[in-house]
Design a protein around this motif. Structure first.
Motif, PDB file in Angstrom:
ATOM      1  N   ILE A 123       0.961  -1.325   0.309  1.00 20.48           N
ATOM      2  CA  ILE A 123      -0.165  -0.129  -0.077  1.00 20.48           C
ATOM      3  C   ILE A 123       0.759   1.432   0.022  1.00 20.48           C
ATOM      4  CG2 ILE A 123      -0.352   0.259   2.260  1.00 20.48           C
ATOM      5  CD1 ILE A 123      -2.776   1.024  -0.141  1.00 20.48           C
ATOM      6  N   ARG A 124       2.085   1.012   0.372  1.00 16.88           N
ATOM      7  CA  ARG A 124       2.945   2.681   0.393  1.00 16.88           C
ATOM      8  C   ARG A 124       3.609   2.610  -0.885  1.00 16.88           C
ATOM      9  NH1 ARG A 124       0.660   6.125   3.027  1.00 16.88           N
ATOM     10  NH2 ARG A 124       2.415   7.721   1.883  1.00 16.88           N
ATOM     11  N   HIS A 125       3.477   1.860  -1.720  1.00 16.63           N
ATOM     12  CA  HIS A 125       4.066   1.988  -3.126  1.00 16.63           C
ATOM     13  C   HIS A 125       2.941   1.953  -4.143  1.00 16.63           C
ATOM     14  CE1 HIS A 125       8.012  -0.638  -2.606  1.00 16.63           C
ATOM     15  NE2 HIS A 125       6.831  -1.104  -1.102  1.00 16.63           N
TER      16      HIS A 125
ATOM     17  N   ASP B  31      -0.313   9.802   5.018  1.00 21.54           N
ATOM     18  CA  ASP B  31      -0.284   8.762   4.590  1.00 21.54           C
ATOM     19  C   ASP B  31      -1.730   7.751   4.486  1.00 21.54           C
ATOM     20  OD1 ASP B  31       1.146   7.479   6.770  1.00 21.54           O
ATOM     21  OD2 ASP B  31      -0.274   7.422   8.513  1.00 21.54           O
TER      22      ASP B  31
ATOM     23  N   ALA C 281      36.118  22.278 -10.350  1.00 28.78           N
ATOM     24  CA  ALA C 281      38.138  21.847  -9.860  1.00 28.78           C
ATOM     25  C   ALA C 281      37.806  22.447  -9.021  1.00 28.78           C
ATOM     26  CB  ALA C 281      38.200  22.140 -11.072  1.00 28.78           C
ATOM     27  N   ALA C 282      37.324  23.406  -8.068  1.00 30.83           N
ATOM     28  CA  ALA C 282      38.004  25.073  -7.292  1.00 30.83           C
ATOM     29  C   ALA C 282      38.144  24.487  -5.265  1.00 30.83           C
ATOM     30  CB  ALA C 282      37.559  26.036  -7.073  1.00 30.83           C
ATOM     31  N   ASP C 283      36.852  23.324  -5.163  1.00 34.20           N
ATOM     32  CA  ASP C 283      36.779  22.783  -4.092  1.00 34.20           C
ATOM     33  C   ASP C 283      36.121  21.663  -3.952  1.00 34.20           C
ATOM     34  OD1 ASP C 283      33.898  23.155  -4.401  1.00 34.20           O
ATOM     35  OD2 ASP C 283      33.244  24.724  -3.565  1.00 34.20           O
ATOM     36  N   ALA C 284      36.563  20.697  -4.777  1.00 41.21           N
ATOM     37  CA  ALA C 284      36.369  19.507  -5.006  1.00 41.21           C
ATOM     38  C   ALA C 284      34.760  19.352  -4.562  1.00 41.21           C
ATOM     39  CB  ALA C 284      37.281  18.630  -4.622  1.00 41.21           C
TER      40      ALA C 284
ATOM     41  N   ASN D  14      44.332  22.036 -11.254  1.00 41.87           N
ATOM     42  CA  ASN D  14      45.188  23.687 -11.009  1.00 41.87           C
ATOM     43  C   ASN D  14      43.979  24.310 -11.457  1.00 41.87           C
ATOM     44  OD1 ASN D  14      45.118  25.594 -10.068  1.00 41.87           O
ATOM     45  ND2 ASN D  14      47.766  25.406  -9.711  1.00 41.87           N
ATOM     46  N   TYR D  15      42.176  25.080 -11.502  1.00 42.85           N
ATOM     47  CA  TYR D  15      41.961  25.338 -12.310  1.00 42.85           C
ATOM     48  C   TYR D  15      41.846  26.199 -12.639  1.00 42.85           C
ATOM     49  CZ  TYR D  15      40.259  28.377  -8.663  1.00 42.85           C
ATOM     50  OH  TYR D  15      40.582  29.239  -7.598  1.00 42.85           O
ATOM     51  N   LEU D  16      43.329  27.500 -12.520  1.00 40.54           N
ATOM     52  CA  LEU D  16      43.993  28.335 -12.989  1.00 40.54           C
ATOM     53  C   LEU D  16      44.126  28.098 -14.162  1.00 40.54           C
ATOM     54  CD1 LEU D  16      44.981  29.884  -9.903  1.00 40.54           C
ATOM     55  CD2 LEU D  16      43.011  31.030 -10.851  1.00 40.54           C
TER      56      LEU D  16
ATOM     57  N   HIS E  41      33.736  32.559 -14.141  1.00 42.35           N
ATOM     58  CA  HIS E  41      33.547  32.127 -12.121  1.00 42.35           C
ATOM     59  C   HIS E  41      33.576  30.965 -11.478  1.00 42.35           C
ATOM     60  CE1 HIS E  41      31.770  31.576  -8.355  1.00 42.35           C
ATOM     61  NE2 HIS E  41      31.712  33.742  -7.995  1.00 42.35           N
ATOM     62  N   TRP E  42      35.099  30.564 -10.419  1.00 43.54           N
ATOM     63  CA  TRP E  42      35.489  29.505 -10.654  1.00 43.54           C
ATOM     64  C   TRP E  42      34.255  28.302 -10.434  1.00 43.54           C
ATOM     65  CZ3 TRP E  42      33.567  27.441  -5.987  1.00 43.54           C
ATOM     66  CH2 TRP E  42      32.380  28.201  -5.138  1.00 43.54           C
TER      67      TRP E  42
ATOM     68  N   PRO F 254      45.481  28.261  -5.460  1.00 45.39           N
ATOM     69  CA  PRO F 254      44.874  27.658  -6.510  1.00 45.39           C
ATOM     70  C   PRO F 254      43.823  26.791  -5.227  1.00 45.39           C
ATOM     71  CG  PRO F 254      47.271  26.756  -6.226  1.00 45.39           C
ATOM     72  CD  PRO F 254      47.338  27.958  -5.675  1.00 45.39           C
TER      73      PRO F 254
ATOM     74  N   ARG G  10      39.449  28.274  -2.662  1.00 43.30           N
ATOM     75  CA  ARG G  10      38.472  27.159  -2.202  1.00 43.30           C
ATOM     76  C   ARG G  10      37.695  26.203  -1.162  1.00 43.30           C
ATOM     77  NH1 ARG G  10      35.175  31.325  -1.421  1.00 43.30           N
ATOM     78  NH2 ARG G  10      34.049  29.505  -1.295  1.00 43.30           N
ATOM     79  N   HIS G  11      39.500  25.707  -1.034  1.00 41.25           N
ATOM     80  CA  HIS G  11      39.524  24.269   0.106  1.00 41.25           C
ATOM     81  C   HIS G  11      40.144  25.071   1.038  1.00 41.25           C
ATOM     82  CE1 HIS G  11      39.566  21.392  -2.837  1.00 41.25           C
ATOM     83  NE2 HIS G  11      40.263  22.071  -3.733  1.00 41.25           N
TER      84      HIS G  11
ATOM     85  N   ASP H  44      32.383  34.132  -2.226  1.00 41.76           N
ATOM     86  CA  ASP H  44      33.041  34.051  -2.488  1.00 41.76           C
ATOM     87  C   ASP H  44      34.040  34.185  -1.775  1.00 41.76           C
ATOM     88  OD1 ASP H  44      32.485  33.013  -5.248  1.00 41.76           O
ATOM     89  OD2 ASP H  44      32.277  34.875  -6.031  1.00 41.76           O
TER      90      ASP H  44
ATOM     91  N   ALA I   6       7.977  -0.269   3.940  1.00 44.96           N
ATOM     92  CA  ALA I   6       6.830  -1.144   3.482  1.00 44.96           C
ATOM     93  C   ALA I   6       6.737   0.478   2.130  1.00 44.96           C
ATOM     94  CB  ALA I   6       5.633   0.265   4.626  1.00 44.96           C
ATOM     95  N   ASP I   7       8.222   0.562   1.899  1.00 42.77           N
ATOM     96  CA  ASP I   7       8.035   1.763   0.111  1.00 42.77           C
ATOM     97  C   ASP I   7       9.263   2.059  -0.153  1.00 42.77           C
ATOM     98  OD1 ASP I   7       9.475   3.126   1.920  1.00 42.77           O
ATOM     99  OD2 ASP I   7       7.488   4.963   1.321  1.00 42.77           O
TER     100      ASP I   7
ATOM    101  N   TYR J 292       6.700  -5.787   5.889  1.00 43.70           N
ATOM    102  CA  TYR J 292       6.352  -5.818   7.285  1.00 43.70           C
ATOM    103  C   TYR J 292       5.033  -5.379   8.319  1.00 43.70           C
ATOM    104  CZ  TYR J 292       2.872  -1.781   5.937  1.00 43.70           C
ATOM    105  OH  TYR J 292       1.998  -0.938   5.492  1.00 43.70           O
TER     106      TYR J 292
ATOM    107  N   HIS K  97       3.965   2.495  13.507  1.00 38.76           N
ATOM    108  CA  HIS K  97       3.434   3.323  12.306  1.00 38.76           C
ATOM    109  C   HIS K  97       4.337   2.809  11.475  1.00 38.76           C
ATOM    110  CE1 HIS K  97       3.785   6.405   9.328  1.00 38.76           C
ATOM    111  NE2 HIS K  97       2.559   6.890   9.486  1.00 38.76           N
ATOM    112  N   TRP K  98       4.321   2.067   9.670  1.00 40.91           N
ATOM    113  CA  TRP K  98       4.649   2.547   9.247  1.00 40.91           C
ATOM    114  C   TRP K  98       6.098   2.373   8.845  1.00 40.91           C
ATOM    115  CZ3 TRP K  98       6.379   4.856   5.189  1.00 40.91           C
ATOM    116  CH2 TRP K  98       5.543   5.723   4.866  1.00 40.91           C
TER     117      TRP K  98
END
Lengths: 413, 413
Positions: free
Chosen positions: A24-26, A45, A254-257, A332-334, A343-344, B22, B25-26, B45, B255-256, B333, B343-344
Motif C-alpha cells: 500500500i505504500r508503493h 499516510d 575543480a576549485a573545491d572538489a 589546478n583550475y587556474l 567564475h570559479w 589554487p 576554495r578549500h 566568494d 513499507a515503501d 512489514y 507506524h509503518w
C-alpha cells in the motif's frame, strides 16, 4: 480537437486506508479479472486509488450518460474491495475526496496562429489524468513557449523561433495520446491466466508502466530537427541525444572538489548554456590547442563577442560551463583560460567526490572524447540543441545565426 | 576559571580575495617559516583568513598589552602575503570585517551548583575560536542540559540526572582544551625542513587537523559511565560505542523501500529512542522468539506499559524503531508484531535502496548479530546510552529505573 472518448470509466478516491495489502505504500497496479486498480501513496499516510468501473455502475438510466450523481465513494470502494481480494481495505476515517471520469483522447490540429496566439495544456490535448501526465505535459508546453517568447521580446531571437512551439509540443501530444491509448487498452484488458492465454501478461504490463514513467516525467521527449535542434554532429557525443533532455550527471567543482549535479547549473534563466568539454589538459599539445580556441572564441569575430554588449568577451545570452577530464587532487583550475572560467564555480571535473560515491565517468557515459574539445549546447529549457566538435566552429556559428540576432543589431530593452 | 593565556596572537580578516593560490576554495592550512595561516572558504566568494601574528606587530608599546588599536587589516594582510608567498593575495574590494585575539585556555572548576544553577558555553570554557569550536561546544552544552531539564520538569526523570550535565560536559571541555593546546603548539611550531629536522612534519599536522574535525563536529565526544551511560553489554553491538553519538546509517523503509538516514528518525524531541534490531525473520524459530518478546514488552509488567499512561502498551517517553535484516523485495512489514510497528515508517530494513548506492550492511558495520534481538538505546541528544541483548531485559529495566519514574507515580503535567 481531433480524437475520441474511450469507454473506460474510472473512479478516484483519496483516503487514509486500513488495509493488509502489503504494497500500500508503493505505487501499485493491480490487474485482476474484476478490473484494474492503481494505488499511489500520498502525504500523511493517504493513498489515491484509481479504480476501473463498469458502465452499469455509473450510467444514469434516465439520460444514458455517465454522471457523478449515479455513483458514490461507497460504490467505488465496493469495486475496490473486489479487485483487491483477498486483501481487505477500508477508509480509516472516511473518504477525503472522490471523483469519476471518462477518458477523452483528443489533440488540437493547431497550437498557434500567426505566431501570435498560442494555446497550451488542456486547451490543446486531453488524455488519461493518471500519474499527473496532464499537469506535466501542460507545464512543459508553457515552459517550451515561455523562453522562446522571452528571447523574441528581448530582441535576442527572430520571431520564427516561435514556430517550433507547435512543431515540438504537438508532436509530443500526439505521441503521448498514442501511448495513452495503448496503456488504456492494457488496463482494460483482462490479465493472462491459464483460462485466458491471450490476456495481458505481467511482463507486458510492467514494460508499459516503465515506458509510461518516461512520458510522465518528460525524459522520453525527443524533439525533431528545427532551427533550434541540430543533430549534424551527434557522433561526437553519442549518448547525449540532440533533441532530448540533458542527462543528469554529477561533476565536482575543480576549485573545491564539491559535487554538483549538472542540472543545478542549468537553471531556466532564458540563457543557452554552452558546456565546453575541454578534455584532458595533461599534454602540452592539448593546452596549446585549448589556448588557441580561447583566443578564437573571444576574438572580435568570435562567438561570444558576436552576441555581447559593447564588444565585451562575454555575452548575456550564454552561460559557459567548462568540464575538464582531470583529477580533483591534481588539477589546478587556474590553468583553464579566463574565457572558459567566468567564475570559479563554472569549471568542473569529471571525477568522483571525496566519498567516491558520486560523480565520475561522464566523458565515457556521454560518448565524448577527452582528446579534443566538444561543445554541448543546452537550450534554456534543458534540452540538448546541438553537439559539435570545436573543429566545426563554423556550424556552431550557423546554428546560433539561424535564430539569434547579432548584438550590434539590437539595443538592450 | 583555571587555565592560561597562550602567547599566540591571531589576526582574522573576511574578504573576497583576488589570488592565484589554487586552494583558496578549500579549507587550507599553510604552515610556513613566516608563521601559520588558515583559510576557510565562505559564502559569496568570501574567505576567512586566520593569520598568526608576532607580538611586535600588535603589542601597544605604551601599555605593553595587545590592542586592536595597534594593528589594522593592512598589517594582517602584509603578514598574510609573506606567509602565502610565492602566491599573491589581495582583497578584491576591501576587507569586510577583521579582528585579532589572544587564545585563553581555561575551564571552570564547576558547571553547576546544587542541580539548580547551570553555566554553559563561554561562561565555563574558553579556547581557540578556530573552526567554530566555541559555538559547537556551547550548543552541545545546552543541548545536553536541555533534555535533562525537560525530563525532570515533566516528571519523567529523577533530578539526579542533572548531575550528569557537569560530569559529561566538563570532561569534554577539559579534553577539548588539552587538544587545543597541542594543536596551538603545532601551529606555532616551525615546519620541518632540511635546516630544521625537529620541526613539525606535514603528516603530523594533517593527523592533528583530522582529529580536530572530530572535536569541532562533536563525533569524538565520548561520555563516561553514569546513570544514563551503561556499557555493560557493549559486546552485542561492538561498533556502536556506548557514550558516543549514534553512527549515521542509511536504511530503507520496509513499507515503501525508500531510503532514510537513521538520524532523521532521531529528532531532539526529548524522547529516548529504542532501536530494536530484530535480526532476520526468515526462520520460523526466530518468529516465535520475536512474538514472545512482543508479548513480554507489552505485558502489564513490560517496559512499555511501565512508563505508559493508563496502562497503554505504548509510552510517550519512548520512540520505537524496528530494524529487520531482510530484503526490500521480499520482506512483508506486516509480519512484524504490532508493538514493534506503531507506524509503518518505523519499520526499517538493513538493505540498499533501489539505486543500490545507499544503505545496507548495518548489522555487520555495527557488529550486531542477525540471529538474536538487540536493543540500542539512543538518548534524546543522539548519544548511545546502552546496548543490550533481549536476553538481558532485566538490565534494560534497571537502566531506565535508575533515572526514570514509573508512570503510575506521576500525572501528566
Amino acid at each position: 480537437m481531433d480524437g475520441d472518448q474511450t469507454n473506460d470509466v474510472w473512479g478516484v478516491v483519496d483516503m487514509v486506508p486500513d488495509t493488509n495489502f502489503p504494497d500500500i505504500r508503493h505505487k501499485a497496479v493491480i490487474h485482476s479479472t474484476n478490473g484494474s486498480l492503481m494505488s499511489i501513496p500520498r502525504e500523511n499516510d493517504k493513498v489515491r486509488l484509481y479504480v476501473q468501473l463498469s458502465e452499469k455502475d455509473v450510467v444514469d438510466p434516465g439520460t444514458g450518460r455517465v454522471s457523478k450523481a449515479t455513483s458514490s465513494p461507497e460504490k467505488i470502494l465496493e469495486v475496490t474491495r473486489k479487485t483487491l481480494h483477498p486483501f481487505y481495505i477500508s477508509p480509516l476515517s472516511g473518504v477525503e475526496w472522490w471523483t469519476m471520469y471518462l477518458i477523452g483522447q483528443r489533440v488540437a490540429s493547431r497550437f498557434s496562429v500567426e505566431d501570435r496566439v498560442f494555446i497550451a495544456g488542456d486547451a490543446c490535448h486531453t488524455h488519461s489524468p493518471k500519474a499527473g501526465q496532464g499537469m506535466n505535459a501542460s507545464m512543459n508546453d508553457t515552459h517550451n513557449l515561455a523562453w522562446k517568447l522571452v528571447q523574441v521580446l528581448r530582441g535576442w531571437a527572430y520571431p520564427s523561433i516561435l514556430r517550433t512551439y507547435e512543431s515540438e509540443r504537438r508532436k509530443y501530444a500526439i505521441a503521448l495520446i498514442d501511448f495513452d491509448k495503448r496503456i488504456s487498452a492494457l488496463f482494460s484488458g483482462k490479465p493472462r491466466t491459464s483460462d485466458n492465454e491471450d490476456g495481458v501478461s505481467h511482463q507486458e504490463f510492467l514494460r508499459a508502466m516503465e515506458t509510461a514513467s518516461g512520458f510522465a516525467c518528460g525524459t522520453s521527449v525527443h524533439y525533431g530537427p528545427s532551427v533550434i535542434i541540430n543533430a549534424k554532429h551527434q557522433y561526437c557525443a553519442e549518448n547525449l541525444v540532440v533533441g532530448q533532455r540533458m542527462l543528469p550527471q554529477v561533476f565536482v567543482h575543480a576549485a573545491d572538489a564539491r559535487p554538483v549535479d549538472i542540472h543545478d547549473l542549468l537553471p531556466a534563466d532564458m540563457r543557452f548554456k554552452i558546456l565546453i568539454f575541454l578534455g584532458s589538459m595533461e599534454e602540452e599539445s592539448r593546452v596549446v590547442e585549448i589556448n588557441a580556441l580561447a583566443d578564437e572564441l573571444s576574438s572580435p569575430t568570435g562567438l561570444l563577442r558576436k552576441y555581447s554588449m559593447g564588444g565585451r568577451s562575454s555575452s548575456p545570452m550564454f552561460d559557459l560551463i567548462t568540464i575538464v577530464a582531470g583529477k580533483k587532487e591534481k588539477f589546478n583550475y587556474l590553468r583553464v583560460p579566463m574565457v572558459f572560467r567566468p567564475h570559479w564555480s563554472k569549471v568542473l571535473l569529471d571525477d568522483t567526490d571525496i566519498t567516491g560515491r558520486k560523480g565520475g565517468g561522464a566523458y565515457k557515459r556521454f560518448g565524448i572524447s577527452s582528446k579534443s574539445v566538444t561543445f554541448v549546447i543546452v537550450r534554456p529549457d534543458g534540452y540538448v540543441g546541438m553537439v559539435a566538435p570545436a573543429a566545426a566552429m563554423g556550424d556552431v556559428h550557423k546554428y546560433f545565426a539561424s535564430f539569434l540576432l547579432p548584438r550590434h543589431w539590437v539595443s538592450r530593452l
